[in-house]
Scaffold this active site. Sequence first.
Site: not given
Length: 116
Positions: A4, A7, A46, A86, A97, A99, A101
């Site tokens: 990943c 990761c 993760h 997203n 993974h 996340h 923004h």
Amino acid sequence: MDDCLFCKIARGQIPSRKVYEDDEVLVFHDINPARPVHLLVIPKHHITSLATVSEADIPVLGRMLAIANRLASEQGSPDGFRVIINTGRIGHQEVPHLHAHIVGGSEPVGPMLKRI
């Protein structure tokens, strides 16, 4: 996960322009920013996406959002910002993974969605 991308960034195997780090989360500048301020907030462990979170992930999800305002302000967006997460193919998630923004700057970020 061994392969990943995020990761590997969290483990320090791939360099990033770190903004913040604690035991649970890492924040770094997006490599291809869409706005003058464009940070990525990731959990260090993760989690594939919001579609796979469990109640055990509530503390890290809260941590991710709790630091957003301070970091956006410190990085040049004191008058507001947008947080985007997203999720999956329809949500246009590019890295599997979780996340967030954080985007902003001195100008408004524009409409939330393009109307169809």
